[in-house]
Design an enzyme around this catalytic site. Sequence first.
Site, PDB file in Angstrom:
ATOM      1  CD  GLU A 145      -2.564   1.472   2.519  1.00 36.08           C
ATOM      2  OE1 GLU A 145      -3.768   1.771   2.501  1.00 36.08           O
ATOM      3  OE2 GLU A 145      -1.892   1.381   3.578  1.00 36.08           O
ATOM      4  CD1 TRP A 197      -6.073   0.739  -0.146  1.00 31.81           C
ATOM      5  CD2 TRP A 197      -7.606   2.339  -0.395  1.00 31.81           C
ATOM      6  NE1 TRP A 197      -5.619   1.838   0.524  1.00 31.81           N
ATOM      7  CE2 TRP A 197      -6.536   2.845   0.390  1.00 31.81           C
ATOM      8  CE3 TRP A 197      -8.682   3.181  -0.679  1.00 31.81           C
ATOM      9  CZ2 TRP A 197      -6.518   4.152   0.886  1.00 31.81           C
ATOM     10  CZ3 TRP A 197      -8.666   4.478  -0.185  1.00 31.81           C
ATOM     11  CH2 TRP A 197      -7.598   4.951   0.595  1.00 31.81           C
ATOM     12  CE1 TYR A 202      -4.403   9.640   2.971  1.00 34.99           C
ATOM     13  CE2 TYR A 202      -5.387   7.616   2.164  1.00 34.99           C
ATOM     14  CZ  TYR A 202      -5.313   8.610   3.116  1.00 34.99           C
ATOM     15  OH  TYR A 202      -6.142   8.583   4.199  1.00 34.99           O
ATOM     16  CB  CYS A 210      -8.135   8.611   7.443  1.00 32.49           C
ATOM     17  SG  CYS A 210      -9.760   7.978   7.012  1.00 32.49           S
ATOM     18  NE  ARG A 267     -10.695  12.707   6.927  1.00 31.62           N
ATOM     19  CZ  ARG A 267     -11.708  11.867   7.036  1.00 31.62           C
ATOM     20  NH1 ARG A 267     -12.513  11.904   8.083  1.00 31.62           N
ATOM     21  NH2 ARG A 267     -11.942  10.967   6.096  1.00 31.62           N
ATOM     22  CG  ASP A 291     -11.030   1.193  12.048  1.00 29.75           C
ATOM     23  OD1 ASP A 291     -11.000   0.706  13.197  1.00 29.75           O
ATOM     24  OD2 ASP A 291     -11.379   0.534  11.047  1.00 29.75           O
TER      25      ASP A 291
END
Length: 317
Positions: free
Chosen positions: A62, A84, A148, A200, A220, A223
Amino acid sequence: MSMSEKAYLDLCEKVLAEGTKKDDRTNTGTLSIFGHQMRFNLAEGFPLLTTKKVPFRLIVSELLWFIKGDTNIRYLLRHNNNIWNEWAFKKWVESEDYNGPDMTDFGHRSTKDPTFKKDYDKQMAIFKKNILEDDDFAEKFGDLGSVYGSQWRAWKTTQGETIDQLKEVIDSIKHNPYSRRHIVSAWNPEDIPTMALPPCHTMFQFYVADGKLSCQLYQRSGDIFLGVPFNIASYALLTYLIAKECGLEPGEFIHTFGDAHIYTNHLEQVQTQLEREPKALPTLSIKDGVSVFDVEIEDIDLKNYDPHPSIKAPVAV
């Protein structure tokens, strides 16, 4: 106990004890706190959790996907990385091109209804096969928008140009190490509507002192059970890679949160993890002479990782 892992376990305990019950975008529900910081001394070892097995190769593929500036899940699927898939799958099953069984609210239904789960697994298998084998399908449904990789490597300007933030920050670290502007941002308000999931982890900053490179991430939304262990390891790995690129040693990874939350369908899993005794952290080595922009999965070696077994939990989509 490693202070690095303790920082994460302390966060879990804090949210269980003090978290506010909140509804959320996924309609799952969370226990949440606002504003928290963890610090990881990278000299202690690589901060990959040992109280449950975390799939390191998925983290590596990733991160390399981000670094390459890629936004299509085809690269991930070619490396057997499915983390994803749900966001791209959602775009397909909500499109006019989809003609299979109703997949509304598949994230919840697949965990509660065994019959539906079979249909979901079948459609997901079809989806993945099409992404891997059909160029047009992959282009239409595999791309996640300006997520990203796009923001890191090709931030769009009002002049119609792009900024390679990652390259610029590395150049800045090399030539002006004590600058306070070593920042990469993924939060581009103009692009939020075109992203499968708004960032995130919104921005990160590097800091050089005493020959060491440290990184602070502002996240921000976190999880805590499923996502945060990945985020810790991913940004620690990024720090290692850029430190090596710049001739520095890894220093600290500082992880700062806005909304840090545990989903209500992860509470039992978190309790199970908290009952386990942490083990020694693994160590990380990166092949010499490889640029951060050319590094491949096989160039990164994790050693002496001996975690407790993995703990399964559903992803909130």
